[in-house]
Design a protein around this motif. Structure first.
Motif, PDB file in Angstrom:
ATOM      1  N   ASP A  34      40.508  31.349  64.918  1.00  0.00           N
ATOM      2  CA  ASP A  34      40.443  30.286  65.920  1.00  0.00           C
ATOM      3  C   ASP A  34      39.041  30.006  66.417  1.00  0.00           C
ATOM      4  O   ASP A  34      38.614  28.866  66.469  1.00  0.00           O
ATOM      5  N   SER A  35      38.351  31.085  66.825  1.00  0.00           N
ATOM      6  CA  SER A  35      37.036  30.861  67.419  1.00  0.00           C
ATOM      7  C   SER A  35      36.031  30.390  66.372  1.00  0.00           C
ATOM      8  O   SER A  35      35.321  29.418  66.579  1.00  0.00           O
ATOM      9  N   ALA A  36      35.983  31.083  65.226  1.00  0.00           N
ATOM     10  CA  ALA A  36      34.987  30.711  64.212  1.00  0.00           C
ATOM     11  C   ALA A  36      35.546  29.696  63.226  1.00  0.00           C
ATOM     12  O   ALA A  36      34.873  28.745  62.883  1.00  0.00           O
ATOM     13  N   PHE A  37      36.768  29.894  62.798  1.00  0.00           N
ATOM     14  CA  PHE A  37      37.422  29.125  61.732  1.00  0.00           C
ATOM     15  C   PHE A  37      36.863  29.622  60.391  1.00  0.00           C
ATOM     16  O   PHE A  37      35.636  29.714  60.219  1.00  0.00           O
ATOM     17  N   PRO A  38      37.759  29.997  59.430  1.00  0.00           N
ATOM     18  CA  PRO A  38      37.306  30.708  58.226  1.00  0.00           C
ATOM     19  C   PRO A  38      36.109  30.103  57.501  1.00  0.00           C
ATOM     20  O   PRO A  38      35.191  30.833  57.130  1.00  0.00           O
ATOM     21  N   VAL A  39      36.103  28.775  57.302  1.00  0.00           N
ATOM     22  CA  VAL A  39      35.010  28.173  56.516  1.00  0.00           C
ATOM     23  C   VAL A  39      33.669  28.389  57.224  1.00  0.00           C
ATOM     24  O   VAL A  39      32.659  28.718  56.595  1.00  0.00           O
ATOM     25  N   ILE A  40      33.679  28.199  58.552  1.00  0.00           N
ATOM     26  CA  ILE A  40      32.443  28.370  59.328  1.00  0.00           C
ATOM     27  C   ILE A  40      32.047  29.850  59.331  1.00  0.00           C
ATOM     28  O   ILE A  40      30.866  30.189  59.261  1.00  0.00           O
ATOM     29  N   PHE A  41      33.035  30.728  59.376  1.00  0.00           N
ATOM     30  CA  PHE A  41      32.763  32.169  59.417  1.00  0.00           C
ATOM     31  C   PHE A  41      32.066  32.626  58.128  1.00  0.00           C
ATOM     32  O   PHE A  41      31.155  33.455  58.173  1.00  0.00           O
ATOM     33  N   ILE A  42      32.492  32.050  56.995  1.00  0.00           N
ATOM     34  CA  ILE A  42      31.848  32.399  55.715  1.00  0.00           C
ATOM     35  C   ILE A  42      30.366  32.003  55.762  1.00  0.00           C
ATOM     36  O   ILE A  42      29.490  32.755  55.337  1.00  0.00           O
ATOM     37  N   LEU A  43      30.105  30.821  56.347  1.00  0.00           N
ATOM     38  CA  LEU A  43      28.705  30.372  56.466  1.00  0.00           C
ATOM     39  C   LEU A  43      27.906  31.321  57.368  1.00  0.00           C
ATOM     40  O   LEU A  43      26.736  31.596  57.103  1.00  0.00           O
ATOM     41  N   VAL A  44      28.556  31.821  58.438  1.00  0.00           N
ATOM     42  CA  VAL A  44      27.868  32.763  59.335  1.00  0.00           C
ATOM     43  C   VAL A  44      27.521  34.044  58.576  1.00  0.00           C
ATOM     44  O   VAL A  44      26.430  34.602  58.737  1.00  0.00           O
ATOM     45  N   LEU A  45      28.425  34.480  57.680  1.00  0.00           N
ATOM     46  CA  LEU A  45      28.146  35.682  56.875  1.00  0.00           C
ATOM     47  C   LEU A  45      26.934  35.450  55.970  1.00  0.00           C
ATOM     48  O   LEU A  45      26.080  36.324  55.817  1.00  0.00           O
TER      49      LEU A  45
ATOM     50  N   TYR B   7      47.054  37.082  75.203  1.00  0.00           N
ATOM     51  CA  TYR B   7      45.642  36.695  75.160  1.00  0.00           C
ATOM     52  C   TYR B   7      45.520  35.406  74.341  1.00  0.00           C
ATOM     53  O   TYR B   7      45.850  35.390  73.159  1.00  0.00           O
ATOM     54  N   ASN B   8      45.057  34.346  74.987  1.00  0.00           N
ATOM     55  CA  ASN B   8      44.971  33.058  74.301  1.00  0.00           C
ATOM     56  C   ASN B   8      43.663  32.940  73.521  1.00  0.00           C
ATOM     57  O   ASN B   8      42.619  33.419  73.979  1.00  0.00           O
ATOM     58  N   ALA B   9      43.749  32.240  72.382  1.00  0.00           N
ATOM     59  CA  ALA B   9      42.550  32.064  71.548  1.00  0.00           C
ATOM     60  C   ALA B   9      41.488  31.253  72.278  1.00  0.00           C
ATOM     61  O   ALA B   9      40.297  31.416  72.031  1.00  0.00           O
ATOM     62  N   ARG B  10      41.925  30.386  73.199  1.00  0.00           N
ATOM     63  CA  ARG B  10      40.945  29.504  73.860  1.00  0.00           C
ATOM     64  C   ARG B  10      39.945  30.260  74.734  1.00  0.00           C
ATOM     65  O   ARG B  10      38.893  29.732  75.051  1.00  0.00           O
ATOM     66  N   TYR B  11      40.242  31.508  75.084  1.00  0.00           N
ATOM     67  CA  TYR B  11      39.273  32.287  75.856  1.00  0.00           C
ATOM     68  C   TYR B  11      38.017  32.580  75.020  1.00  0.00           C
ATOM     69  O   TYR B  11      36.976  32.925  75.551  1.00  0.00           O
ATOM     70  N   LEU B  12      38.180  32.489  73.698  1.00  0.00           N
ATOM     71  CA  LEU B  12      37.063  32.851  72.798  1.00  0.00           C
ATOM     72  C   LEU B  12      36.282  31.638  72.301  1.00  0.00           C
ATOM     73  O   LEU B  12      35.393  31.775  71.470  1.00  0.00           O
ATOM     74  N   TYR B  13      36.617  30.455  72.805  1.00  0.00           N
ATOM     75  CA  TYR B  13      35.998  29.254  72.233  1.00  0.00           C
ATOM     76  C   TYR B  13      34.520  29.089  72.596  1.00  0.00           C
ATOM     77  O   TYR B  13      33.836  28.297  71.959  1.00  0.00           O
ATOM     78  N   THR B  14      34.020  29.820  73.606  1.00  0.00           N
ATOM     79  CA  THR B  14      32.580  29.724  73.878  1.00  0.00           C
ATOM     80  C   THR B  14      31.787  30.338  72.722  1.00  0.00           C
ATOM     81  O   THR B  14      30.656  29.923  72.461  1.00  0.00           O
ATOM     82  N   LEU B  15      32.425  31.320  72.036  1.00  0.00           N
ATOM     83  CA  LEU B  15      31.743  31.931  70.888  1.00  0.00           C
ATOM     84  C   LEU B  15      31.603  30.933  69.742  1.00  0.00           C
ATOM     85  O   LEU B  15      30.724  31.075  68.889  1.00  0.00           O
ATOM     86  N   THR B  16      32.489  29.928  69.725  1.00  0.00           N
ATOM     87  CA  THR B  16      32.441  28.907  68.672  1.00  0.00           C
ATOM     88  C   THR B  16      31.061  28.253  68.623  1.00  0.00           C
ATOM     89  O   THR B  16      30.540  27.958  67.551  1.00  0.00           O
ATOM     90  N   LEU B  17      30.474  28.022  69.814  1.00  0.00           N
ATOM     91  CA  LEU B  17      29.150  27.390  69.882  1.00  0.00           C
ATOM     92  C   LEU B  17      28.131  28.234  69.123  1.00  0.00           C
ATOM     93  O   LEU B  17      27.319  27.721  68.356  1.00  0.00           O
ATOM     94  N   PHE B  18      28.196  29.555  69.310  1.00  0.00           N
ATOM     95  CA  PHE B  18      27.284  30.471  68.616  1.00  0.00           C
ATOM     96  C   PHE B  18      27.512  30.403  67.106  1.00  0.00           C
ATOM     97  O   PHE B  18      26.561  30.312  66.329  1.00  0.00           O
ATOM     98  N   PHE B  19      28.787  30.434  66.720  1.00  0.00           N
ATOM     99  CA  PHE B  19      29.099  30.425  65.280  1.00  0.00           C
ATOM    100  C   PHE B  19      28.587  29.146  64.613  1.00  0.00           C
ATOM    101  O   PHE B  19      28.082  29.183  63.496  1.00  0.00           O
ATOM    102  N   ILE B  20      28.717  28.002  65.330  1.00  0.00           N
ATOM    103  CA  ILE B  20      28.250  26.730  64.749  1.00  0.00           C
ATOM    104  C   ILE B  20      26.733  26.754  64.569  1.00  0.00           C
ATOM    105  O   ILE B  20      26.220  26.379  63.520  1.00  0.00           O
ATOM    106  N   ILE B  21      26.028  27.263  65.599  1.00  0.00           N
ATOM    107  CA  ILE B  21      24.558  27.287  65.531  1.00  0.00           C
ATOM    108  C   ILE B  21      24.092  28.106  64.321  1.00  0.00           C
ATOM    109  O   ILE B  21      23.187  27.716  63.597  1.00  0.00           O
ATOM    110  N   PHE B  22      24.767  29.246  64.082  1.00  0.00           N
ATOM    111  CA  PHE B  22      24.295  30.117  63.000  1.00  0.00           C
ATOM    112  C   PHE B  22      24.900  29.815  61.646  1.00  0.00           C
ATOM    113  O   PHE B  22      24.377  30.269  60.634  1.00  0.00           O
ATOM    114  N   SER B  23      25.971  29.016  61.629  1.00  0.00           N
ATOM    115  CA  SER B  23      26.557  28.671  60.329  1.00  0.00           C
ATOM    116  C   SER B  23      25.601  27.787  59.527  1.00  0.00           C
ATOM    117  O   SER B  23      25.573  27.873  58.301  1.00  0.00           O
TER     118      SER B  23
END
Lengths: 275, 247
Positions: B12-23, B63-79
């Motif tokens: 949810d927070s990273a989304f698999p495709v974006i997470f691969i780019l972060v790796l 625990y809702n996934a939306r609590y982790l959405y601030t991390l999404t901003l970080f994942f996008i920057i580094f993807s």
């Protein structure tokens, strides 16, 4: 001219590409808002709060509804309700408007960090289409305001670090405080800022002299000390004064982070005056 | 315990495709400038993650996934740092075999794949908890103006709000043993207030609940709604049951 050439030509004009990406983000959010049902978790609490707020004021609202809910979303919804707009529509409108600022924020941050416009455009594109960000934007929740506000706060911080500007740090503090009134998790950002200042000072001075207390009186060091202390002062002053304003304006709103602190201050002031 | 948390971060927070780019960005860490801006963003990520983990450990409710959405901003920057690395990685293995695919074309295809998967996910499954819509429609289409709910769950309260009916919990008008349910319902109905009863249980479970307390069951099932692990049963007062009662 094939498809790849068309894409290349569009990408050459950065401003036009960025506007197209933001429009894509807005369109996606509007489509999502139309197709989604409105029966969201907790939103009926905000609707009730907004209607009460518009009709009877903040204190009545907080005496009859959940007191732990931060005031920003119900307040914005009540403004819409006063103009004759349904609270639900106002909530979604602000969610979409702020959510579509995320691509701009991503563009600015990546452009400043990596100094590459093509990667910045890519980040803006991801910000516009990221499923979690699109989905949260159209829900009547505090998160739909909180996440874009955090993105804007990050932009302010990046701009302040880039330009060494105390004014931009003040703007950062203002946006973070707004984010705190959307979700109380925003208080983390003040901790993040304090840790960052500490890390910067350690890196600057330890790196230069091998000893943390061996500060020379060179002009550069004095400018550094002035910059960090002014930033710290303005960020904390704006943050505390806005929190104090909200604490006294909506005295029934129970902020689990600041209320205990302010109630101690209040009791100390009371005890001084009663003596 | 943390598997669920990591699952939320990854899906949810990273989304698999974006997470691969972060790796890939982690592999390409030399491109990351170690300046003040990077340090601020890194501290933002670490502190946010730390607070979310602490919050996750001490939270009793879901625990809702939306609590982790601030991390999404970080994942996008580094993807985006990982993106160029991934393009070069693919070029190494693909361009030799298929010379038509130059680095630019590979990157455009990558953007298209990421775009389609993200937009597909963003616009898919619009019917979030579709049973809510159904229950609200049934209540709205009837003349009944009261909803009696078994537990004060958030779902029930929001159904009542959107259906435009008044809602009462069982506990607020009845005793806990439910012995007076049939009497209370029949009295309410005879006053002309038509009542629905909504429980977040399956029909069988709710009937067993009455059996265990040796209480009569004065309700007629309208419909049972199931989605994943959640089950709702909507009842109305059984009119035939009223005629059998002797006062």
């Amino acid at each position: 001219m094939d498809f790849i050439h068309i894409l290349k030509n569009i990408a050459k004009n950065k401003a036009a590409s960025l506007i197209l990406i933001v429009l894509l983000g807005i369109v996606l959010r509007i489509i999502r808002a139309i197709e989604m049902n409105r029966y969201d978790v907790d939103c009926y609490i905000y609707f009730n709060m907004a209607i009460n707020w518009a009709n009877y004021g903040a204190n009545y609202t907080y005496s009859n509804c959940l007191q732990t809910i931060p005031p920003l979303l119900p307040f914005l919804m009540s403004l819409g309700y006063k103009l004759g707009i349904q609270p639900e529509i106002t909530g979604i409108f602000f969610g979409i408007m702020l959510g579509s600022l995320i691509p701009f924020c991503m563009f600015y941050i990546v452009k400043t960090l990596l100094k590459r416009a093509d990667l910045a455009l890519l980040a803006a594109f991801f910000g516009a289409i990221h499923p979690s960000l699109v989905r949260i934007s159209v829900r009547c929740l505090r998160d739909s305001l909180y996440i874009p506000l955090i993105a804007i706060a990050l932009v302010c911080a990046v701009a302040a670090i880039k330009n060494r500007s105390v004014v931009k740090w003040s703007l950062f503090s203002f946006v973070v405080t707004l984010a705190c009134f959307a979700r109380y998790e925003g208080y983390e950002f003040i901790i993040i800022f304090l840790i960052w200042v500490f890390v910067e000072i350690v890196i600057k001075f330890v790196g230069k002299h091998n000893h943390p207390f061996a500060i020379t009186h060179s002009p550069a060091t004095i400018i550094d000390i002035k910059y960090y202390s002014c930033s710290l002062f303005f960020v904390l002053a704006i943050f505390l004064s806005l929190n104090l304003f909200v604490y006294y304006s909506f005295s029934l709103c129970q902020n689990r982070y600041t209320s205990p602190f302010f109630s101690i201050v209040n009791s100390i002031i009371d005890s001084i005056f009663t003596k | 315990m943390f598997l669920n948390f990591l699952n939320l971060v990854f899906l949810d927070s990273a989304f698999p495709v974006i997470f691969i780019l972060v790796l890939f960005a982690v592999l390409n860490y030399r491109q990351i400038p170690l300046n003040s801006i990077f340090r601020f963003i890194l501290i933002f990520f670490l502190i946010t993650l730390l607070f979310r983990v602490l919050f996750y450990m001490h939270m009793d409710a879901k625990y809702n996934a939306r609590y982790l959405y601030t991390l999404t901003l970080f994942f996008i920057i580094f993807s985006v740092i990982g993106f160029s690395e991934m393009g070069e990685f693919l070029q190494k293995y693909i361009s030799k075999k298929i010379p038509v695919l130059t680095i630019t074309r590979i990157k455009i295809f990558l953007i298209l794949i990421i775009g389609v998967s993200c937009i597909g996910k963003a616009l898919s499954s619009p019917d979030y908890k579709s049973y809510l819509k159904e229950i609200i429609q049934i209540i709205r289409n009837s003349e009944k103006k009261t909803l009696l709910i078994f537990d004060e769950t958030k779902d029930c309260a929001r159904i009542a709000y959107h259906a435009g009916v008044e809602c009462f919990t069982f506990e607020s008008i009845l005793d806990k043993d439910l012995k007076s349910l049939d009497y209370a319902l029949s009295t309410i109905e005879r006053k002309g207030i038509k009542t629905f009863v909504l429980v977040e249980k399956s029909d069988n479970d709710f009937k067993n609940f009455f059996k265990e307390r040796k209480t009569r069951f004065p309700l007629k099932l309208i419909k049972e709604f199931k989605e994943k692990h959640i089950c709702f049963s909507l009842y109305e007062y059984d009119v035939d049951y009223d005629s059998k009662l002797i006062y």
